[in-house]
Design an enzyme around this catalytic site. Structure first.
Site, mmCIF file in Angstrom:
data_model
loop_
_atom_site.group_PDB
_atom_site.id
_atom_site.type_symbol
_atom_site.label_atom_id
_atom_site.label_comp_id
_atom_site.label_asym_id
_atom_site.label_seq_id
_atom_site.Cartn_x
_atom_site.Cartn_y
_atom_site.Cartn_z
ATOM 1 N N LYS A 239 47.746 38.373 47.341
ATOM 2 C CA LYS A 239 46.424 39.128 47.818
ATOM 3 C C LYS A 239 45.044 38.795 49.155
ATOM 4 O O LYS A 239 44.491 39.634 48.957
ATOM 5 C CB LYS A 239 45.567 38.458 46.327
ATOM 6 C CG LYS A 239 44.175 39.774 46.173
ATOM 7 C CD LYS A 239 43.640 39.512 44.494
ATOM 8 C CE LYS A 239 42.268 40.533 44.058
ATOM 9 N NZ LYS A 239 42.248 39.585 43.013
ATOM 10 N N ASP B 74 44.251 44.038 35.748
ATOM 11 C CA ASP B 74 43.359 43.032 37.183
ATOM 12 C C ASP B 74 44.539 42.223 37.481
ATOM 13 O O ASP B 74 45.482 41.857 37.483
ATOM 14 C CB ASP B 74 43.198 41.921 36.099
ATOM 15 C CG ASP B 74 42.916 40.483 36.483
ATOM 16 O OD1 ASP B 74 42.713 40.184 37.626
ATOM 17 O OD2 ASP B 74 42.183 39.497 35.622
#
Ligand code: AMP
Length: 566
Positions: free
Chosen positions: A68, A7
């Site tokens: 991200k 993740d």
């Protein structure tokens, strides 16, 4: 050979493996959550995780977080002598997770399943895959985060016939997926989301609320003060998940008035963000042809769903409370490990079948003829509509518009708007066609969207048989195979801080951060304790170091708690 499930979060990342069941793997500090933060120290050594996170405040120019949000762009971050693309920063986090698993399993790991927000576009997915490859892993599968979380849930509820909505609010992204379970089959009915909405935006709205209250102009603040205030806003947000109010102060500036933040004020400050959360939920319900009463359960995942305002939004929208036994931080990595188990064809998962959807519409730009006969450019022609079950393949024919036309250009877009200028440009296909009367030269365009959510576009000129594949790698947000290979070599020679030194260096970084944040007597105490600990490290006697570490750790924990409640 173990396949790992990763993740790769905006704020934290986690890794898990499948060994008959999904199992989270701790990092060098014994924690499952590794902050997605990268830094460089004075020796140009790369620091990742909590160690880097401590230095965000003390070394802001040599540390970076939240990258991200830049995935799929060519934004460059300079850290010391190094310059990194977003997928390289992500690769350093993945490398660190890989190293943790290898230390835990005592064997090398070469393959991974990596999760992405369901609403990540094609470019962002390719960048995520590149991040895995740059970390030396074969990326077996890119899986949508809410789908992964639902798998972690579904593995224990396979027999039940049920419809669930996964509400995933992470640090930087928001996803909603609606899934149905029946006979061991897990079917994603619809996904929707917002790639630029997450817990970080709530922190920013708290910060802005304080600045407005104190009449401070943000642009006048230096980098450190801004970081410090952001840190306080983050504290305030998290504290409000457990308490009724939080008193916000300007650190070191008693001349500024205290500001009390409570739930009501937070809700009013973040009203625009709360309204934005409703949009994907309503769209997903509409696309799945369901009403809010058709849902059996609501699953909350992502750290930011701990905010009470999320639970009250859910209660208002669905008239029920969300499930509470799913860990909001851990479900995605666990689900990615279930997917890894499926990939490895584990027998325990034989009956488990998953179908997913394409969360957004993909199509090409076309030209329309107006009533006056004039040609008008810029229209979007959908090829694969959002929430089509994947893998999916669709073909459309397009014809030439003028007898002088000798080339065709097929611009490819993703989005929902009628006009392409409002959608995301993914790339272009360009190729020659024979000349002919308008409408006589046809081109067949095929869109194929695979199970990883990655798009391939192929066009064929019917009269000549000429085929052309879209090379979306030309997009500045995506690295080509050759570039990945070259950067892989460059990353491989970077000095990464030794894993066995992580805990000691993390404590020193924390001590240095608290020193900068503290004043007066606390500073003197921290400095003394730091010197004691550094002295013990210099002696290189393992038992002495262990004792000194325990003492220093305890001291820092107490002091941090005290400073938090100041
Ligand atoms: P994730 O990307 O899932 O790791 O989620 C990270 C986000 O969750 C960040 O914006 C955090 O500020 C937020 N978060 C973590 N813990 C809490 C909490 N107790 N209350 C509110 N937000 C939280």
């Amino acid at each position: 050979m173990a396949i790992i499930g990763i993740d790769l979060g905006t704020t934290n990342s986690l890794v898990a493996v499948w060994d008959g069941e999904p199992r989270l793997i701790p990092n060098a500090l014994g924690e499952f959550l590794t902050p997605s933060v990268v830094g460089v120290d004075n020796n140009q050594e790369i620091l990742v995780g909590s160690l880097a996170q401590e230095r965000l405040y003390t070394h802001p120019d040599h540390t970076v977080a939240h990258f991200k949000r830049d995935m799929g762009t060519d934004r460059i971050t300079s850290l010391g002598k190094h310059r990194f693309r977003p997928e390289e920063l992500s690769a350093l986090v993945v490398k660190s997770l890989k190293r943790d698993v290898e230390a835990y399993l005592e064997k090398p790991v070469t393959e991974a399943v990596i999760s992405v927000p369901a609403y990540f576009n094609d470019t962002q997915r390719k960048a995520t895959r590149a991040a895995g490859e740059l970390a030396g892993l074969r990326v077996e599968r890119v899986i949508n985060e809410p789908t992964a979380a639902a798998m972690a849930y579904g593995i224990h509820h396979r027999e039940k016939e049920t419809t669930i909505l996964v509400f995933d609010l992470g640090g930087g992204t928001f996803d909603v997926s609606i899934l149905e379970f029946f006979d061991g089959i897990m079917e994603v009915r619809a996904s929707a989301g917002d790639n630029f909405l997450g817990g970080e935006d709530f922190t920013q709205s708290i910060l802005q609320g304080f600045l407005d209250f104190s009449q401070i102009d943000k642009s006048q603040l230096d980098h450190k003060t801004r970081n410090r205030l952001r840190h306080n806003a983050e504290w305030a947000k998290q504290a409000l998940s457990q308490q009724e109010s939080f008193v916000f102060q300007f650190p070191g500036k008693p001349e500024f008035q205290e500001w009390t933040l409570d739930h009501e004020l937070l809700e009013s400050l973040s009203k625009p963000l709360i309204d934005r959360m409703r949009v994907p939920v309503e769209r997903a319900l509409r696309d799945a042809s369901l009403g809010s009463h058709d849902l059996d359960s609501i699953l909350l995942i992502g750290g930011a769903t701990r905010m009470p305002l999320v639970k009250s939004l859910i209660a208002k929208m669905f008239g029920k409370l969300p499930l509470s036994h799913i860990h909001p931080d851990e479900a995605v990595a666990l689900g990615a490990a279930v997917q890894a188990g499926l990939k490895a064809r584990d027998e325990a998962l034989n009956e488990f079948v998953l179908t997913d959807v394409c969360p957004y519409t993909l199509g090409v730009e076309t030209i329309h003829m107006e009533d006056s006969g004039k040609l008008k450019e810029g229209y979007f022609c959908p090829m694969i509509e959002r929430n089509t079950v994947i893998p999916a393949s669709r073909v459309e024919q397009f014809a030439n518009i003028s007898r002088f036309q000798s080339r065709v250009e097929v611009p490819v877009y993703q989005g929902e708007s009628r006009m392409v200028k409002n959608n995301i440009h993914l790339g272009d296909l360009k190729f020659p066609i024979p000349r002919g009367r308008p409408g006589t030269q046809t081109v067949e365009v095929r869109f194929t969207y695979d199970i990883n959510g990655i798009l391939e576009v192929e066009a064929t000129v019917v009269s000549t048989g000429l085929k052309k594949r879209l090379v979306i790698e030309k997009n500045p947000g995506v690295l080509s195979k050759e570039e990945i290979e070259r950067r892989l070599q460059q990353l491989a020679v970077l000095k990464i801080h030794p894993r066995e030194e992580t805990e000691n260096r993390h404590l020193i970084a924390k001590g240095e951060r608290l020193y900068e944040e503290a004043l007066g007597k606390n500073r003197i105490d921290i400095s003394d304790e730091l010197s004691l600990f550094e002295g013990a490290l210099d002696k290189q006697d393992p038992s002495r170091i262990r004792k000194a570490r325990e003492r220093f750790k305890k001291f820092l924990a107490i002091l941090e708690e005290e400073m938090r409640s100041l």
